[in-house]
Design a protein around this motif. Sequence first.
Motif, PDB file in Angstrom:
ATOM      1  N   SER A 202       0.838  -1.194   0.000  1.00 25.68           N
ATOM      2  CA  SER A 202       0.000   0.000   0.000  1.00 25.68           C
ATOM      3  C   SER A 202       0.875   1.246   0.000  1.00 25.68           C
ATOM      4  O   SER A 202       1.965   1.251   0.585  1.00 25.68           O
ATOM      5  N   VAL A 203       0.393   2.264  -0.690  1.00 27.46           N
ATOM      6  CA  VAL A 203       1.023   3.587  -0.694  1.00 27.46           C
ATOM      7  C   VAL A 203      -0.046   4.552  -0.209  1.00 27.46           C
ATOM      8  O   VAL A 203      -1.096   4.694  -0.833  1.00 27.46           O
ATOM      9  N   ARG A 204       0.219   5.207   0.919  1.00 23.25           N
ATOM     10  CA  ARG A 204      -0.805   6.060   1.515  1.00 23.25           C
ATOM     11  C   ARG A 204      -0.238   7.466   1.732  1.00 23.25           C
ATOM     12  O   ARG A 204       0.791   7.636   2.379  1.00 23.25           O
ATOM     13  N   PHE A 205      -0.943   8.469   1.178  1.00 27.23           N
ATOM     14  CA  PHE A 205      -0.564   9.871   1.352  1.00 27.23           C
ATOM     15  C   PHE A 205      -1.416  10.488   2.458  1.00 27.23           C
ATOM     16  O   PHE A 205      -2.641  10.314   2.487  1.00 27.23           O
ATOM     17  N   GLY A 206      -0.760  11.216   3.358  1.00 27.40           N
ATOM     18  CA  GLY A 206      -1.488  11.916   4.403  1.00 27.40           C
ATOM     19  C   GLY A 206      -1.775  13.351   4.012  1.00 27.40           C
ATOM     20  O   GLY A 206      -1.346  13.831   2.955  1.00 27.40           O
ATOM     21  N   ARG A 207      -2.500  14.046   4.860  1.00 30.24           N
ATOM     22  CA  ARG A 207      -2.771  15.458   4.629  1.00 30.24           C
ATOM     23  C   ARG A 207      -1.489  16.275   4.840  1.00 30.24           C
ATOM     24  O   ARG A 207      -0.683  15.950   5.716  1.00 30.24           O
ATOM     25  N   PRO A 208      -1.297  17.322   4.059  1.00 30.91           N
ATOM     26  CA  PRO A 208      -0.129  18.189   4.278  1.00 30.91           C
ATOM     27  C   PRO A 208      -0.153  18.774   5.689  1.00 30.91           C
ATOM     28  O   PRO A 208      -1.218  19.107   6.222  1.00 30.91           O
ATOM     29  N   ILE A 209       1.015  18.876   6.292  1.00 31.42           N
ATOM     30  CA  ILE A 209       1.129  19.469   7.621  1.00 31.42           C
ATOM     31  C   ILE A 209       2.171  20.576   7.584  1.00 31.42           C
ATOM     32  O   ILE A 209       3.154  20.500   6.837  1.00 31.42           O
ATOM     33  N   ARG A 210       1.954  21.597   8.359  1.00 31.00           N
ATOM     34  CA  ARG A 210       2.890  22.716   8.459  1.00 31.00           C
ATOM     35  C   ARG A 210       3.413  22.826   9.881  1.00 31.00           C
ATOM     36  O   ARG A 210       2.717  22.481  10.846  1.00 31.00           O
ATOM     37  N   ALA A 211       4.623  23.330   9.983  1.00 29.75           N
ATOM     38  CA  ALA A 211       5.177  23.584  11.301  1.00 29.75           C
ATOM     39  C   ALA A 211       4.486  24.783  11.922  1.00 29.75           C
ATOM     40  O   ALA A 211       4.165  25.761  11.234  1.00 29.75           O
ATOM     41  N   ALA A 212       4.234  24.705  13.213  1.00 26.87           N
ATOM     42  CA  ALA A 212       3.675  25.838  13.934  1.00 26.87           C
ATOM     43  C   ALA A 212       4.731  26.939  14.036  1.00 26.87           C
ATOM     44  O   ALA A 212       5.939  26.667  13.937  1.00 26.87           O
ATOM     45  N   PRO A 213       4.312  28.194  14.220  1.00 29.28           N
ATOM     46  CA  PRO A 213       5.273  29.303  14.249  1.00 29.28           C
ATOM     47  C   PRO A 213       6.405  29.128  15.251  1.00 29.28           C
ATOM     48  O   PRO A 213       7.533  29.540  15.005  1.00 29.28           O
ATOM     49  N   ASP A 214       6.110  28.512  16.383  1.00 28.82           N
ATOM     50  CA  ASP A 214       7.128  28.354  17.418  1.00 28.82           C
ATOM     51  C   ASP A 214       7.646  26.920  17.528  1.00 28.82           C
ATOM     52  O   ASP A 214       8.299  26.558  18.497  1.00 28.82           O
ATOM     53  N   GLU A 215       7.352  26.088  16.513  1.00 31.37           N
ATOM     54  CA  GLU A 215       7.738  24.680  16.585  1.00 31.37           C
ATOM     55  C   GLU A 215       9.199  24.493  16.178  1.00 31.37           C
ATOM     56  O   GLU A 215       9.654  25.055  15.176  1.00 31.37           O
ATOM     57  N   SER A 216       9.929  23.704  16.938  1.00 30.94           N
ATOM     58  CA  SER A 216      11.330  23.442  16.623  1.00 30.94           C
ATOM     59  C   SER A 216      11.425  22.370  15.540  1.00 30.94           C
ATOM     60  O   SER A 216      10.465  21.637  15.276  1.00 30.94           O
ATOM     61  N   ALA A 217      12.596  22.280  14.926  1.00 33.32           N
ATOM     62  CA  ALA A 217      12.806  21.264  13.893  1.00 33.32           C
ATOM     63  C   ALA A 217      12.649  19.861  14.466  1.00 33.32           C
ATOM     64  O   ALA A 217      12.074  18.979  13.818  1.00 33.32           O
ATOM     65  N   SER A 218      13.139  19.643  15.679  1.00 28.62           N
ATOM     66  CA  SER A 218      13.035  18.303  16.269  1.00 28.62           C
ATOM     67  C   SER A 218      11.584  17.955  16.587  1.00 28.62           C
ATOM     68  O   SER A 218      11.168  16.804  16.408  1.00 28.62           O
TER      69      SER A 218
END
Length: 235
Positions: A202-218
Amino acid sequence: MTAPGDKRALPLPAAWARSVPARGVRATVHRILLKPYAWVCARPTVEGAEHLAALATPVVFVANHASHLDTPLIFGALPRNIASRLVVGAAADYFFGSPLTGAATALLFNAFPVQRGTPGRTGPGGHAVRGAARRLLDEGWHVLLYPEGTRSRDGRLGAFGTGAARLCLQAGVPAVPVALTGTHAVMPRGTHVPVRGAPPVSVRFGRPIRAAPDESASDFRDRMRERVRVLQRSS
């Protein structure tokens, strides 16, 4: 003339693979050879493509990695207009170790070389992948990265590096999680031919997600990995 320290002035790797003639050759090879081969080997089901219909800007696709079939399957599962604008970060030491292999990889998968890092730290490619990938995003290309940095040895999801997350934060683009299940059983690491009798993929695509303004890379890395994990378990 290139100014000292002006990394953006350096030519992008494998730029010739994004030329109009190369794109035409690649589309033809995918249509008549690679996709039929991958579909016969893996018998995949594709889910979540509807999440891609509203993409208005370039995105970073982040996928788990367990087989050489993963990239052909993702290309084949994507809508044609997105697949035609997809570039793939490929390990420089493995796929670009010789001019012939590098040229074939660049042509067939629109790949550019990245230096692999430590998955638990900066992730595959580190600054190298982010520099080239950021410019490709700026040029309107979608980027596919495998944050684990290498194929899984047992099919289980490994640790993600922060390279893809940092790229999303710096470029201000969303990430699209992609989960592949079953590819390790069809063509596990160390093999180059499909295993007969393996279960369908199976190949499953999720919804696009964005980083929150104060979210760190980790933190964003952990959230991307969790989305991929959940998509895998939904199979």
